[in-house]
Design an enzyme around this catalytic site. Structure first.
Site, mmCIF file in Angstrom:
data_model
loop_
_atom_site.group_PDB
_atom_site.id
_atom_site.type_symbol
_atom_site.label_atom_id
_atom_site.label_comp_id
_atom_site.label_asym_id
_atom_site.label_seq_id
_atom_site.Cartn_x
_atom_site.Cartn_y
_atom_site.Cartn_z
ATOM 1 N N HIS A 295 17.572 27.484 -14.497
ATOM 2 C CA HIS A 295 18.232 28.444 -15.264
ATOM 3 C C HIS A 295 17.588 29.765 -14.954
ATOM 4 C CE1 HIS A 295 20.421 25.126 -17.064
ATOM 5 N NE2 HIS A 295 19.397 24.772 -17.887
ATOM 6 N N ASN B 165 19.576 22.099 -12.559
ATOM 7 C CA ASN B 165 19.889 23.413 -12.792
ATOM 8 C C ASN B 165 18.654 24.250 -13.223
ATOM 9 O OD1 ASN B 165 21.575 25.817 -13.236
ATOM 10 N ND2 ASN B 165 22.948 24.611 -14.500
ATOM 11 N N PHE C 97 30.944 29.674 -15.444
ATOM 12 C CA PHE C 97 30.946 28.241 -16.501
ATOM 13 C C PHE C 97 31.731 28.630 -17.887
ATOM 14 C CE2 PHE C 97 28.774 25.119 -19.142
ATOM 15 C CZ PHE C 97 29.238 24.276 -18.717
ATOM 16 N N LYS D 20 0.957 -1.062 -0.074
ATOM 17 C CA LYS D 20 -0.023 0.052 0.209
ATOM 18 C C LYS D 20 0.761 1.134 0.119
ATOM 19 C CE LYS D 20 -4.369 -0.121 0.772
ATOM 20 N NZ LYS D 20 -5.106 -0.422 -0.041
ATOM 21 N N ARG E 266 27.106 34.283 -12.882
ATOM 22 C CA ARG E 266 25.752 33.701 -13.004
ATOM 23 C C ARG E 266 24.954 33.231 -11.709
ATOM 24 N NH1 ARG E 266 25.853 27.488 -15.459
ATOM 25 N NH2 ARG E 266 27.004 26.599 -13.818
ATOM 26 N N GLN F 289 28.257 20.428 -11.305
ATOM 27 C CA GLN F 289 28.941 19.272 -11.123
ATOM 28 C C GLN F 289 30.090 19.598 -9.713
ATOM 29 O OE1 GLN F 289 28.288 19.992 -14.231
ATOM 30 N NE2 GLN F 289 28.284 18.228 -15.819
ATOM 31 N N THR G 267 -2.825 -5.563 0.735
ATOM 32 C CA THR G 267 -2.392 -4.348 0.880
ATOM 33 C C THR G 267 -3.180 -3.466 1.907
ATOM 34 O OG1 THR G 267 -3.751 -3.160 -0.713
ATOM 35 C CG2 THR G 267 -1.594 -4.210 -1.411
ATOM 36 N N ASP G 268 -4.256 -3.689 2.070
ATOM 37 C CA ASP G 268 -5.208 -3.069 3.358
ATOM 38 C C ASP G 268 -4.641 -3.292 4.721
ATOM 39 O OD1 ASP G 268 -7.709 -1.778 3.481
ATOM 40 O OD2 ASP G 268 -7.922 -3.270 4.780
#
Lengths: 305, 305, 305, 305
Positions: free
Chosen positions: A256, A254, A163, A13, A180, A228, A61-62
């Site tokens: 942006h 990322n 970068f 569940k 940035r 990274q 599942t109950d």
């Protein structure tokens, strides 16, 4: 009868939403809250359930749902990890046909609404900063495995990110950036050593807070030349500072933020006004672990930002 | 030519996502951030645009987007309200065919990640507790109208809530409750007086914080006999304490927490273990305003929990 | 320098939304549309990118985005699989530092809006029944691997489903059911044989339609004693009928429809009126493959209903 | 006692998810399904509920939920509109303190999974093309008001759309377009005449299909110079062809598809490859009604694309 092979299978569940209120203090007027989303997956001898319609090996599942709620009454809910360990062991230890159980927990945090005029404390506001996660697996050949984590923790550095120096091929148009915005929505998972997992006194809440703090600080303090690199620094910081953690996996979209071109309006955009884009986004993923340790955190999922 | 009547119509660019970084301090190393989602709607003489394909009266939605970004550079972004007022006035005052402009803003809050080791402050973590909203309308017969608000502020009282004495008809099965959880996800909007709206020095951030605090405190401090009563107390508290607010509308989904029946397992659930339900949910909505004031906040929308 | 180990890592641009219009017919008035969401993940020699801030081995995610769009112009987009194969091979074959590429594609289907009065066909309505998926991996030791799939295909049998004979433990309260609704939202993935993957003429659209039809028919025709049994029948049917498919994995949330108790109102609910619940839900997952084949579809993900 | 005024208020249970199975044919083996999401809002004499904690006038939201389910058994569910009318009248007519009731219904469509080998028909696949909506208001001064609608109907013309001749101001950079994609996700609402609303035999399903078809055809057949013009043509077409409809309101987000600039790669993009953007988007909204009719559809909501 099927001539094909039934391979990995599991059932249970999912997303049992549970809130537990614990009353503390001599008169019980100090309330504490744990707000969880608990999912159960069971693995074992379920071949007949799939093939012949014989449910003799099937715990419904109950029932797994009922177990989650009953356990919340029968036991203290001290952390997602501890609660998940109790549940995982119960399923494996109580039914011979269940060989392995995996419990996944999301926890939603609440803060108190301060009410200075009364000593009773039972008012809360949900803190939306992140969702805490835990995945506990018990049984099979691995014994007990505990992976903690968090998701939806959105962070930003408004400078100290560059970068450049990357490969240029015929499809490259990106301009190199020397200042940035770096923003991401952190999904982190970290695997604990067996000794931590097997230690009944392990303080999971304290460990969670430590990892979270180190992730945030490493993000803030790293001068970044790529997402990274930031990813690696965040994982490194956790491994350097939290001895009971053996492995860290990060999924970092990322997010942006593009500098808006304001020149058509006679304006210079000096890293002030950004467009926050939705899609596409960079997606940086990686696992860092201690030397000599076998990584266990799943790498196959695809985190959507 | 259509023989039918073109009635209310509007257009614009919705959901312009904008992040503005402002550098403070002598060396600009203290960064401040405003993270907005700005939507523009224009009303005016747009009959030909609809009927004949003549766009002579149409300011493109793309231009409204550019305006949002350019204004973020040309002006300080001191609050969603102040920024919205600038934009709304600009559209009406710069184009005769635009008679009324409505700006809607969502603001996402960020907190600083503390980095004690450096004086530069440019690292942030997004605070998820609520989204701040503002709706500014300018032009037409109403002059300037400012409605502030918030959404997604989830709160809970784990006691001090009852519900009984209600109508029973043939479809009633609900048991009366003398101690229950009361939880809701607050959507609030409040309308400011014209004098506040027209005051160029009005401190919108301060006003926002005050209203938010009173909403939270009233929720926490009200011993509740119904969510309606709590709603009224929350709105009353704001009107009693914030003189520049004339009207409050609240949309409060009753996020049901059902006590789990543990008796089948021989356990007594003494208001400890709850199931947090998704759907259906109660939905309580209401407007409270000062005597003598005409309410202006739209009542027709349907807030989904 | 980090004393820890960098293990599995990958990066790329996720969710590149692309629409390609192809004009057919002598005058180009018959338009065809492919509407894709393409994600790229690259694996390779990225150690320095993580550790030293040297991006010399990093092909920017922005370039991978550009490549997706340029390839959509340079090549026919005949299917998600064929387009993904082109992209995966390109990244691995064009950059020595990239050892493996994985492309994931979602495809959104459109139907024509019939306009009988004209031969030009360029009007479409989006068909919402399911999202088609594909995952292509190329490089490393595996060569070319193609996994097709679909998600969000919601199906229901309003009868011919039972559930009984299961384990009862102390937490079991579920009543056995001899006639229930069985509903699920199908997530399916199927792995193709290498010969299919390597066959440049393989008709991926036809293969997709076949698998989809067999999944639907098997769901509809199986008299079910458990959702596990239905899952197995669906996978079996595909393997029995589509020779180029080697393995099927299904994730089937059991979307519970609970019979509403109408007895308090003096009404008998003869399997007519159901409450469609959101959470929790059963979650049944399994892999079935041909004998002698090694399963390759990831089992670790957690499908949210 | 509050010195402020309680103005518009309402409450009820929202999002009651209900599935009704009706068995047809001599042996009941032909199943029909209606899958609804029903929300109830009640208006009336609820002053004391808000002010004094006296719930004597409060019909619990739980009772309104029960009523929805009981009515689904006691009555045929022939359409969202007819079912909503029954419910709205019930609440107003059965409780003197309730002066007006508003029912909102979403309907999810299902298609049959064809199983040629059997006459029993009880297998369905959910059709995702659009969600049908209805809003029924009864009581107060307006009598019975029925507004039907749909949402999430995504359509596209891949040509026959232009946009030029618009206002240029200092913030305008948009290039005029003589061939562009026009795509939108239609939210439509249409108000029925009182005679249709009051006609117990009105065929709501037939009326729905007619309106939907005219909306689609008008979208496809209109050569567009602006989305406003297309909006007007769609509404006009409905009013011209469906006599029982008095008013149409459309909310049309302009789902921008931007032509990708492929020139940096030496490629010419001849209206073939587009980037499908998420945000921001144009948002075009308008009401068209018959001459002499007072419009009743709410204009204040903000449709998020």
């Amino acid at each position: 009868m099927s001539k094909h092979v039934l391979a990995q299978n599991q059932y249970g569940k999912a997303e049992n939403r549970i809130v537990k209120i614990t009353r503390k203090g001599s008169d019980g007027s100090w309330h504490e809250i744990r707000d969880l989303n608990v999912s159960v997956a069971l693995r074992g001898e379920f071949r007949d359930v799939h093939l012949t319609g014989d449910n003799g090996n099937c715990l419904p599942t109950d029932t797994t749902k009922n177990t989650v709620y009953a356990f919340a009454k029968e036991h203290d809910v001290t952390s997602p990890e501890a609660f998940g360990i109790l549940l995982a062991k119960h399923f494996v230890n109580s039914q011979a046909v269940i060989h392995e159980a995996q419990i996944r927990v999301e926890e939603f945090a609440w803060e108190r609404i301060p009410v200075p005029t009364r000593k009773e404390q039972h008012s809360f506001v949900r803190s939306g900063q992140e969702v805490r996660t835990a995945q506990i697996t018990y049984g099979g050949s691995t014994g007990l495995q505990v992976i903690s984590g968090l998701k939806d923790l959105t962070v930003m550095n408004s400078t100290n990110s560059e970068f450049h120096g990357y490969i240029k091929d015929k499809y490259t148009t990106l301009k190199e950036a020397y200042d940035r915005i770096l923003a991401t929505k952190v999904t982190a998972r970290w695997a604990h050593s067996s000794s931590a997992a097997d230690d009944a006194e392990h303080d999971w809440d304290r460990s969670y807070k430590k990892v979270r703090t180190h992730l945030l600080e490493a993000f803030a303090e790293t001068y970044s030349y790529s997402l990274q690199q930031t990813l690696h620094a965040m994982a490194d910081r956790v491994l350097d500072n939290v001895a009971s953690v053996n492995e860290v996996r990060l999924n970092l979209p990322n997010k942006h933020h593009f500098l808006v071109d304001l020149e058509p309006f006679g304006l210079k955009n000096d890293n002030e006004v950004y467009f926050a884009a939705d899609r596409p986004y960079g997606l940086i993923e990686g696992t860092i672990h201690r030397d000599g340790v076998r990584p266990v955190i799943s790498t196959s999922d695809w985190i959507v930002a």
